[in-house]
Design a protein around this motif. Structure first.
Motif, PDB file in Angstrom:
ATOM      1  N   UNK A 227       0.832  -1.214   0.000  1.00 48.94           N
ATOM      2  CA  UNK A 227       0.000   0.000   0.000  1.00 48.94           C
ATOM      3  C   UNK A 227       0.863   1.261   0.000  1.00 48.94           C
ATOM      4  N   UNK A 228       1.954   1.245   0.774  1.00 48.96           N
ATOM      5  CA  UNK A 228       2.811   2.430   0.818  1.00 48.96           C
ATOM      6  C   UNK A 228       3.473   2.667  -0.539  1.00 48.96           C
ATOM      7  N   UNK A 229       3.820   1.604  -1.240  1.00 48.94           N
ATOM      8  CA  UNK A 229       4.408   1.745  -2.577  1.00 48.94           C
ATOM      9  C   UNK A 229       3.379   2.301  -3.572  1.00 48.94           C
ATOM     10  N   UNK A 230       2.121   1.916  -3.397  1.00 45.05           N
ATOM     11  CA  UNK A 230       1.069   2.464  -4.258  1.00 45.05           C
ATOM     12  C   UNK A 230       0.939   3.969  -4.028  1.00 45.05           C
ATOM     13  N   UNK A 231       1.010   4.395  -2.770  1.00 42.98           N
ATOM     14  CA  UNK A 231       0.946   5.826  -2.464  1.00 42.98           C
ATOM     15  C   UNK A 231       2.100   6.567  -3.147  1.00 42.98           C
ATOM     16  N   UNK A 232       3.279   5.965  -3.136  1.00 49.66           N
ATOM     17  CA  UNK A 232       4.438   6.587  -3.791  1.00 49.66           C
ATOM     18  C   UNK A 232       4.229   6.620  -5.308  1.00 49.66           C
ATOM     19  N   UNK A 233       3.721   5.529  -5.875  1.00 45.25           N
ATOM     20  CA  UNK A 233       3.459   5.491  -7.323  1.00 45.25           C
ATOM     21  C   UNK A 233       2.452   6.566  -7.721  1.00 45.25           C
ATOM     22  N   UNK A 234       1.431   6.757  -6.893  1.00 44.40           N
ATOM     23  CA  UNK A 234       0.433   7.796  -7.182  1.00 44.40           C
ATOM     24  C   UNK A 234       1.077   9.176  -7.213  1.00 44.40           C
ATOM     25  N   UNK A 235       2.004   9.429  -6.277  1.00 49.26           N
ATOM     26  CA  UNK A 235       2.681  10.723  -6.248  1.00 49.26           C
ATOM     27  C   UNK A 235       3.600  10.911  -7.452  1.00 49.26           C
ATOM     28  N   UNK A 236       4.201   9.818  -7.932  1.00 46.63           N
ATOM     29  CA  UNK A 236       5.131   9.907  -9.060  1.00 46.63           C
ATOM     30  C   UNK A 236       4.421  10.053 -10.402  1.00 46.63           C
ATOM     31  N   UNK A 237       3.107   9.859 -10.429  1.00 44.70           N
ATOM     32  CA  UNK A 237       2.361   9.827 -11.687  1.00 44.70           C
ATOM     33  C   UNK A 237       2.507  11.103 -12.496  1.00 44.70           C
ATOM     34  N   UNK A 238       2.649  12.257 -11.830  1.00 46.34           N
ATOM     35  CA  UNK A 238       2.723  13.529 -12.562  1.00 46.34           C
ATOM     36  C   UNK A 238       4.166  13.988 -12.790  1.00 46.34           C
ATOM     37  N   UNK A 239       5.140  13.155 -12.438  1.00 41.89           N
ATOM     38  CA  UNK A 239       6.538  13.511 -12.657  1.00 41.89           C
ATOM     39  C   UNK A 239       7.005  14.673 -11.806  1.00 41.89           C
ATOM     40  N   UNK A 240       6.824  14.631 -10.486  1.00 38.45           N
ATOM     41  CA  UNK A 240       7.162  15.774  -9.634  1.00 38.45           C
ATOM     42  C   UNK A 240       8.658  15.973  -9.480  1.00 38.45           C
ATOM     43  N   UNK A 241       9.046  17.204  -9.138  1.00 37.77           N
ATOM     44  CA  UNK A 241      10.431  17.513  -8.793  1.00 37.77           C
ATOM     45  C   UNK A 241      10.694  17.253  -7.316  1.00 37.77           C
ATOM     46  N   UNK A 242       9.632  17.335  -6.492  1.00 40.17           N
ATOM     47  CA  UNK A 242       9.788  17.242  -5.043  1.00 40.17           C
ATOM     48  C   UNK A 242       8.672  16.400  -4.450  1.00 40.17           C
ATOM     49  N   UNK A 243       9.042  15.455  -3.578  1.00 44.12           N
ATOM     50  CA  UNK A 243       8.071  14.701  -2.794  1.00 44.12           C
ATOM     51  C   UNK A 243       8.132  15.195  -1.349  1.00 44.12           C
ATOM     52  N   UNK A 244       6.972  15.447  -0.768  1.00 40.93           N
ATOM     53  CA  UNK A 244       6.894  15.808   0.647  1.00 40.93           C
ATOM     54  C   UNK A 244       6.298  14.610   1.370  1.00 40.93           C
ATOM     55  N   UNK A 245       7.121  13.958   2.179  1.00 42.84           N
ATOM     56  CA  UNK A 245       6.773  12.681   2.796  1.00 42.84           C
ATOM     57  C   UNK A 245       6.554  12.862   4.290  1.00 42.84           C
ATOM     58  N   UNK A 246       5.347  12.524   4.762  1.00 45.02           N
ATOM     59  CA  UNK A 246       5.003  12.664   6.171  1.00 45.02           C
ATOM     60  C   UNK A 246       4.968  11.277   6.815  1.00 45.02           C
ATOM     61  N   UNK A 247       6.028  10.940   7.548  1.00 43.80           N
ATOM     62  CA  UNK A 247       6.153   9.649   8.236  1.00 43.80           C
ATOM     63  C   UNK A 247       5.795   8.483   7.310  1.00 43.80           C
ATOM     64  N   UNK A 248       6.470   8.350   6.171  1.00 43.27           N
ATOM     65  CA  UNK A 248       6.051   7.350   5.181  1.00 43.27           C
ATOM     66  C   UNK A 248       6.292   5.911   5.596  1.00 43.27           C
ATOM     67  N   UNK A 249       7.074   5.662   6.648  1.00 42.29           N
ATOM     68  CA  UNK A 249       7.356   4.274   7.043  1.00 42.29           C
ATOM     69  C   UNK A 249       6.904   3.968   8.462  1.00 42.29           C
ATOM     70  N   UNK A 250       6.136   4.862   9.089  1.00 41.82           N
ATOM     71  CA  UNK A 250       5.838   4.708  10.516  1.00 41.82           C
ATOM     72  C   UNK A 250       4.996   3.482  10.837  1.00 41.82           C
ATOM     73  N   UNK A 251       4.147   3.042   9.908  1.00 42.67           N
ATOM     74  CA  UNK A 251       3.264   1.908  10.185  1.00 42.67           C
ATOM     75  C   UNK A 251       3.817   0.588   9.662  1.00 42.67           C
ATOM     76  N   UNK A 252       5.072   0.570   9.234  1.00 47.51           N
ATOM     77  CA  UNK A 252       5.648  -0.621   8.611  1.00 47.51           C
ATOM     78  C   UNK A 252       6.644  -1.288   9.542  1.00 47.51           C
TER      79      UNK A 252
END
Length: 299
Positions: free
Chosen positions: A133-158
């Motif tokens: 699920x966390x990888x899907x969230x990352x894939x969704x963010x990458x869909x528009x080809x961003x220059x910057x990702x803002x990640x809020x505790x992306x691994x806290x539940x893993x």
């Protein structure tokens, strides 16, 4: 290269001020925001995403006040990565990722980019593991080809093993990142520069490795030494910060506090590329260099 910059930023909700006079730049190599719950990290991230208007100060994007910027270009350049629970449980993986795509056939490519089998596209979040699920969230963010990702505790539940895989994925991306976390190991892995927040103020900034190896502020030192270790002593319960404008906000929890701490410290240079808001920064650095007490690095 600076992607976003905050100048003298003050943020709040209702009558409460949460972030006080913060200035920092999001530059190449990854930037970390470190602090305990309630320190203002997520509020600052919301402002950088354009979701919260500053009470005072300015956020600069591409040399322009964010409030006057082309928001379509901004949304393309800057994307959030929230925790896995942010996925809509009623939507398939493909629907979640394709929301921002004009070419829906790219869903499979994006899943492969984050190390997932394209056959998972038809599944819903409850049919995936936490790491998937966390990888899907990352894939969704990458869909528009961003220059910057803002990640809020992306691994806290893993769990630790899955965390490592997600960190490997993030470290391998060409996209820049602003990482909000209380996990020092994560920020050490992903961020060249870090800022430590306490009670809504930056209390220390500098290169991440140096900042964690040799803290110049007692709060940074306390965060580092609170990392669990065999035979260690649990940290003491937190004490609320004193009211704003009444001296150093950390002084009620600080073992080095002196009468001078009744006067609020300013951020000042304590080494090359390092700043700290502490009257006794030199004593903290000296204690680290002497190797005394609990000043050794853990984690």
């Amino acid at each position: 290269m600076t992607i976003l910059r905050a100048d003298a930023l003050t943020l709040g909700y209702g009558r409460s001020t949460v972030v006080h006079d913060v200035s920092l730049a999001i530059t190449e190599g990854g930037v970390g925001l470190i602090g305990e719950s309630g320190s203002g990290k997520t509020t600052l991230a919301r402002a950088f995403l354009g979701l919260l208007r500053p009470r005072q100060g300015t956020i600069w994007y591409g040399g322009q006040d964010l409030r006057k910027a082309d928001m379509r270009a901004f949304r393309r350049d800057v994307q959030p990565v929230f925790q896995a629970e942010s996925l809509n449980p009623r939507r398939s993986v493909a629907a979640s990722i394709a929301e921002a795509l004009t070419d829906k056939t790219r869903v499979g490519d994006l899943l492969q980019q984050v190390g997932l089998d394209p056959s998972l596209a038809a599944r819903r979040p409850h049919e995936l593991s936490g790491g998937q699920r966390q990888r899907v969230v990352i894939a969704r963010a990458l869909a528009v080809g961003p220059r910057l990702l803002i990640l809020d505790e992306p691994t806290s539940a893993l769990d630790v093993t899955v965390q490592a895989k997600v960190l490997d994925l993030l470290a391998g991306l060409a996209t820049e990142r602003l990482l909000i976390t209380h996990n020092l190991a994560v920020v050490d892995r992903l961020c060249r520069t870090s800022h430590v927040l306490f009670a809504g103020r930056v209390v220390e900034s500098g290169p991440t490795g140096e900042l964690l190896e040799n803290p110049a502020h007692p709060y940074t030192l306390a965060l580092r030494d609170a990392v669990p270790k065999l035979g260690g002593t649990p940290p003491e319960p937190g004490i609320s910060a004193p009211p704003a404008g009444t001296g150093c906000a950390f002084r009620l929890r600080c073992p080095l506090a002196v009468p001078e701490c009744e006067r609020a410290p300013e951020l000042r240079q304590v080494g090359e590329g390092r700043v700290a808001a502490c009257h006794r920064a030199e004593a903290v650095l000296a204690g680290n260099n002497d190797g005394g007490g609990s000043l050794g690095r853990h984690g």
